[in-house]
Design a protein around this motif. Structure first.
Motif, short mmCIF file in Angstrom:
data_model
loop_
_atom_site.label_atom_id
_atom_site.label_comp_id
_atom_site.label_asym_id
_atom_site.label_seq_id
_atom_site.Cartn_x
_atom_site.Cartn_y
_atom_site.Cartn_z
N ARG A 96 -5.15 -10.44 -0.41
CA ARG A 96 -4.95 -9.50 0.71
C ARG A 96 -5.99 -9.77 1.76
O ARG A 96 -7.10 -10.14 1.46
CB ARG A 96 -5.15 -8.06 0.24
CG ARG A 96 -4.10 -7.60 -0.70
CD ARG A 96 -2.77 -7.62 -0.03
NE ARG A 96 -2.11 -8.82 -0.44
CZ ARG A 96 -0.80 -8.95 -0.57
NH1 ARG A 96 -0.04 -7.97 -0.31
NH2 ARG A 96 -0.27 -10.03 -0.96
N PRO B 147 -7.97 -7.76 4.41
CA PRO B 147 -8.33 -6.48 5.01
C PRO B 147 -8.34 -6.57 6.54
O PRO B 147 -8.02 -5.63 7.22
CB PRO B 147 -9.73 -6.22 4.48
CG PRO B 147 -9.74 -6.94 3.16
CD PRO B 147 -8.91 -8.18 3.38
N GLY C 105 0.83 -1.19 0.00
CA GLY C 105 0.00 0.00 0.00
C GLY C 105 0.87 1.24 0.00
O GLY C 105 2.05 1.17 0.32
N ARG D 212 -9.26 -5.03 -7.97
CA ARG D 212 -8.87 -5.42 -6.62
C ARG D 212 -7.90 -6.59 -6.65
O ARG D 212 -8.12 -7.56 -7.37
CB ARG D 212 -10.11 -5.79 -5.82
CG ARG D 212 -9.75 -6.34 -4.46
CD ARG D 212 -11.01 -6.71 -3.72
NE ARG D 212 -11.81 -5.54 -3.39
CZ ARG D 212 -13.08 -5.61 -3.02
NH1 ARG D 212 -13.68 -6.75 -2.98
NH2 ARG D 212 -13.72 -4.51 -2.71
N ARG E 96 -3.71 0.81 -3.09
CA ARG E 96 -4.28 1.45 -1.91
C ARG E 96 -4.24 0.40 -0.82
O ARG E 96 -4.13 -0.79 -1.07
CB ARG E 96 -5.71 1.88 -2.20
CG ARG E 96 -5.77 3.01 -3.20
CD ARG E 96 -7.17 3.45 -3.46
NE ARG E 96 -7.65 4.33 -2.40
CZ ARG E 96 -8.60 5.21 -2.59
NH1 ARG E 96 -9.15 5.34 -3.77
NH2 ARG E 96 -9.00 5.95 -1.60
N SER E 97 -4.37 0.87 0.39
CA SER E 97 -4.27 -0.04 1.54
C SER E 97 -5.33 -1.13 1.52
O SER E 97 -5.13 -2.19 2.07
CB SER E 97 -4.37 0.75 2.84
OG SER E 97 -5.63 1.36 2.93
N ASP E 98 -6.45 -0.86 0.88
CA ASP E 98 -7.51 -1.87 0.85
C ASP E 98 -7.31 -2.87 -0.29
O ASP E 98 -8.15 -3.71 -0.55
CB ASP E 98 -8.88 -1.20 0.73
CG ASP E 98 -8.96 -0.29 -0.50
OD1 ASP E 98 -8.04 -0.35 -1.33
OD2 ASP E 98 -9.93 0.45 -0.62
N GLY E 99 -6.18 -2.77 -0.95
CA GLY E 99 -5.88 -3.73 -2.01
C GLY E 99 -6.47 -3.37 -3.37
O GLY E 99 -6.41 -4.16 -4.31
N ARG E 100 -7.01 -2.16 -3.47
CA ARG E 100 -7.60 -1.76 -4.75
C ARG E 100 -6.64 -0.88 -5.52
O ARG E 100 -5.84 -0.14 -4.94
CB ARG E 100 -8.90 -0.98 -4.51
CG ARG E 100 -9.90 -1.77 -3.76
CD ARG E 100 -11.24 -1.10 -3.89
NE ARG E 100 -12.20 -2.06 -4.42
CZ ARG E 100 -13.16 -1.73 -5.28
NH1 ARG E 100 -13.31 -0.51 -5.67
NH2 ARG E 100 -13.97 -2.65 -5.71
N THR F 87 -10.83 -4.31 12.50
CA THR F 87 -10.41 -2.95 12.84
C THR F 87 -9.17 -3.00 13.72
O THR F 87 -8.89 -4.01 14.37
CB THR F 87 -11.53 -2.23 13.62
OG1 THR F 87 -11.78 -2.96 14.81
CG2 THR F 87 -12.77 -2.14 12.80
#
Length: 133
Positions: free
Chosen positions: A96, A98, A24, A92, A60-64, A101
């Motif tokens: 990964r 996610p 990311g 995507r 991006r950090s969300d893998g997208r 939290t």
DNA sequence: CGACTGACGGTCG
DNA sequence: ACGACCGCCAGTC
């Protein structure tokens, strides 16, 4: 043109990403010793012209993929990644996790109450534009 | 100096 | 899973 320290470190961090793997923007920044400078990494890549830089491994950090679907960069990046054996689906990257939290990961604490605050509409407008483009 | 902008990150409903 | 938002950093205007 001499690249400053930060620039070189970021580039080094990007080049350090193994083939077939991804990272990311924030991750790259952290590895470069610049926590919180994810946006700086993005800015660098936006102006990058070095073809041998594995920019496609940065997501991006969300893998997208950070490009809007259908755009030039979007297709380019997807293709490059697939060429390395990375599975990409609908912009995507798979594989990964996610995960949950951070609160749960670190403290395992339930959601603490949050005092309501005012709505800075300057930030709101920015968010809207940011999302659009 | 302050508003706007962007290949971002993370939380919340 | 998603979209709306907020927070941040840095460069431009």
């Amino acid at each position: 043109m001499v690249q400053d320290d930060v620039t070189r470190r970021i580039l080094a961090a990007i080049r350090a990403i193994p083939r077939g793997e991804v990272a990311g923007y924030g991750e790259v920044a952290r590895r470069a010793g610049l926590p919180g400078r994810a946006r700086l990494v993005a800015r660098l890549l936006s102006g990058n012209d070095d073809p041998r830089l594995p920019w496609h491994r940065v997501l991006r950090s969300d893998g997208r993929i950070a490009f809007p679907e259908g755009s030039r960069g979007y297709r380019e990046q997807s293709q490059r990644l697939r060429a390395e054996g990375v599975r990409v689906e609908n912009g995507r990257v798979l594989g990964r996790r996610p995960a949950a939290t951070l609160d749960e990961q670190i403290w395992g604490a339930p959601a603490p109450e949050r005092a309501p605050s005012a709505k800075p509409e300057a930030a709101r407008r920015r968010a809207a534009r940011d999302k659009r483009s």
